[in-house]
Design a protein around this motif. Structure first.
Motif, mmCIF file in Angstrom:
data_model
loop_
_atom_site.group_PDB
_atom_site.id
_atom_site.type_symbol
_atom_site.label_atom_id
_atom_site.label_comp_id
_atom_site.label_asym_id
_atom_site.label_seq_id
_atom_site.Cartn_x
_atom_site.Cartn_y
_atom_site.Cartn_z
ATOM 1 N N GLU A 1 -2.862 -14.040 -7.527
ATOM 2 C CA GLU A 1 -4.101 -14.338 -6.810
ATOM 3 C C GLU A 1 -4.124 -13.679 -5.430
ATOM 4 N N VAL A 2 -2.992 -13.672 -4.751
ATOM 5 C CA VAL A 2 -2.897 -13.025 -3.445
ATOM 6 C C VAL A 2 -3.085 -11.517 -3.589
ATOM 7 N N VAL A 3 -2.437 -10.929 -4.576
ATOM 8 C CA VAL A 3 -2.566 -9.483 -4.804
ATOM 9 C C VAL A 3 -4.004 -9.127 -5.170
ATOM 10 N N GLU A 4 -4.635 -9.936 -5.995
ATOM 11 C CA GLU A 4 -6.022 -9.664 -6.394
ATOM 12 C C GLU A 4 -6.973 -9.768 -5.206
ATOM 13 N N LEU A 5 -6.787 -10.758 -4.351
ATOM 14 C CA LEU A 5 -7.634 -10.889 -3.167
ATOM 15 C C LEU A 5 -7.465 -9.674 -2.257
ATOM 16 N N ALA A 6 -6.238 -9.214 -2.082
ATOM 17 C CA ALA A 6 -5.992 -8.017 -1.274
ATOM 18 C C ALA A 6 -6.685 -6.806 -1.889
ATOM 19 N N ARG A 7 -6.598 -6.676 -3.198
ATOM 20 C CA ARG A 7 -7.253 -5.559 -3.901
ATOM 21 C C ARG A 7 -8.767 -5.599 -3.650
ATOM 22 N N GLU A 8 -9.346 -6.794 -3.749
ATOM 23 C CA GLU A 8 -10.789 -6.955 -3.504
ATOM 24 C C GLU A 8 -11.164 -6.563 -2.082
ATOM 25 N N LYS A 9 -10.278 -6.799 -1.134
ATOM 26 C CA LYS A 9 -10.558 -6.538 0.274
ATOM 27 C C LYS A 9 -10.133 -5.130 0.702
ATOM 28 N N GLY A 10 -9.575 -4.355 -0.222
ATOM 29 C CA GLY A 10 -9.156 -2.989 0.104
ATOM 30 C C GLY A 10 -7.911 -2.926 0.962
ATOM 31 N N ILE A 11 -7.006 -3.871 0.759
ATOM 32 C CA ILE A 11 -5.761 -3.947 1.524
ATOM 33 C C ILE A 11 -4.595 -3.644 0.593
ATOM 34 N N ALA A 12 -3.758 -2.697 0.984
ATOM 35 C CA ALA A 12 -2.568 -2.371 0.196
ATOM 36 C C ALA A 12 -1.539 -3.493 0.338
ATOM 37 N N VAL A 13 -0.798 -3.743 -0.735
ATOM 38 C CA VAL A 13 0.252 -4.761 -0.727
ATOM 39 C C VAL A 13 1.541 -4.137 -1.257
ATOM 40 N N MET A 14 2.609 -4.344 -0.486
ATOM 41 C CA MET A 14 3.936 -3.884 -0.889
ATOM 42 C C MET A 14 4.922 -5.022 -0.713
ATOM 43 N N THR A 15 6.062 -4.892 -1.355
ATOM 44 C CA THR A 15 7.158 -5.832 -1.159
ATOM 45 C C THR A 15 8.439 -5.027 -0.984
ATOM 46 N N THR A 16 9.322 -5.522 -0.126
ATOM 47 C CA THR A 16 10.586 -4.845 0.137
ATOM 48 C C THR A 16 11.716 -5.866 0.139
ATOM 49 N N THR A 17 12.904 -5.416 -0.141
ATOM 50 C CA THR A 17 14.072 -6.296 -0.125
ATOM 51 C C THR A 17 14.617 -6.479 1.290
ATOM 52 N N HIS A 18 14.172 -5.654 2.232
ATOM 53 C CA HIS A 18 14.671 -5.751 3.605
ATOM 54 C C HIS A 18 14.206 -7.038 4.282
ATOM 55 N N ARG A 19 15.025 -7.528 5.189
ATOM 56 C CA ARG A 19 14.611 -8.631 6.047
ATOM 57 C C ARG A 19 13.618 -8.097 7.078
ATOM 58 N N MET A 20 12.866 -8.978 7.693
ATOM 59 C CA MET A 20 11.834 -8.581 8.652
ATOM 60 C C MET A 20 12.403 -7.696 9.761
ATOM 61 N N PHE A 21 13.481 -8.119 10.391
ATOM 62 C CA PHE A 21 14.055 -7.375 11.504
ATOM 63 C C PHE A 21 14.429 -5.959 11.080
ATOM 64 N N THR A 22 15.081 -5.838 9.949
ATOM 65 C CA THR A 22 15.504 -4.530 9.458
ATOM 66 C C THR A 22 14.305 -3.667 9.110
ATOM 67 N N ALA A 23 13.327 -4.222 8.417
ATOM 68 C CA ALA A 23 12.134 -3.454 8.031
ATOM 69 C C ALA A 23 11.396 -2.941 9.262
ATOM 70 N N CYS A 24 11.206 -3.805 10.248
ATOM 71 C CA CYS A 24 10.537 -3.373 11.487
ATOM 72 C C CYS A 24 11.352 -2.296 12.186
ATOM 73 N N GLY A 25 12.655 -2.472 12.226
ATOM 74 C CA GLY A 25 13.527 -1.486 12.866
ATOM 75 C C GLY A 25 13.482 -0.132 12.181
ATOM 76 N N LEU A 26 13.495 -0.131 10.866
ATOM 77 C CA LEU A 26 13.422 1.129 10.120
ATOM 78 C C LEU A 26 12.114 1.865 10.394
ATOM 79 N N LEU A 27 11.023 1.120 10.426
ATOM 80 C CA LEU A 27 9.720 1.744 10.692
ATOM 81 C C LEU A 27 9.633 2.242 12.128
ATOM 82 N N PHE A 28 10.155 1.475 13.072
ATOM 83 C CA PHE A 28 10.165 1.897 14.471
ATOM 84 C C PHE A 28 11.014 3.156 14.646
#
Length: 117
Positions: free
Chosen positions: A79-106
């Motif tokens: 339901e969450v993925v479908e709502l995002a699709r309807e709103k034109g928002i991409a959805v991804m999932t990663t195994t990284h923790r928040m701190f690590t994911a933010c750090g990698l992107l930074f």
């Protein structure tokens, strides 16, 4: 960087929004508190979160966020993925923790936006 590059950097799985992978993004934020996103996030294109409800999609829509990345192996409901699709928002999932994911992107050059004043 593009959303496709974000996907690669985080070794993320795309759940919706394949048509947005070429979209350029310049900023991101990480938060599990949607009140903080509403209060402090300006011009952010990517939201990293572990919160798993439809409020995340509604907040992203209000703030013009085009991609939500769920961290820590979190899998949003269909339901969450479908709502995002309807709103034109991409959805991804990663195994990284928040701190690590933010750090990698930074580290790869994605910016966090301005300072809180």
């Amino acid at each position: 960087m593009t959303l496709g590059e974000v996907k690669t950097i985080l070794d993320a799985q795309l759940l919706s929004g394949e048509e947005l992978l070429d979209h350029e993004v310049h900023t991101a934020c990480g938060s599990d508190l949607m009140s903080d996103v509403l209060a402090f996030v300006k011009d952010q294109a990517v939201l990293l979160t572990g919160l798993m409800n439809q409020q995340v999609i509604r907040t992203a829509e209000m703030m013009d966020i085009i991609c939500i990345i769920f961290v820590r192996r979190k899998e949003p409901s269909p339901e969450v993925v479908e709502l995002a699709r309807e709103k034109g928002i991409a959805v991804m999932t990663t195994t990284h923790r928040m701190f690590t994911a933010c750090g990698l992107l930074f580290q790869a050059g994605l910016n966090g936006g301005g300072h809180i004043k």
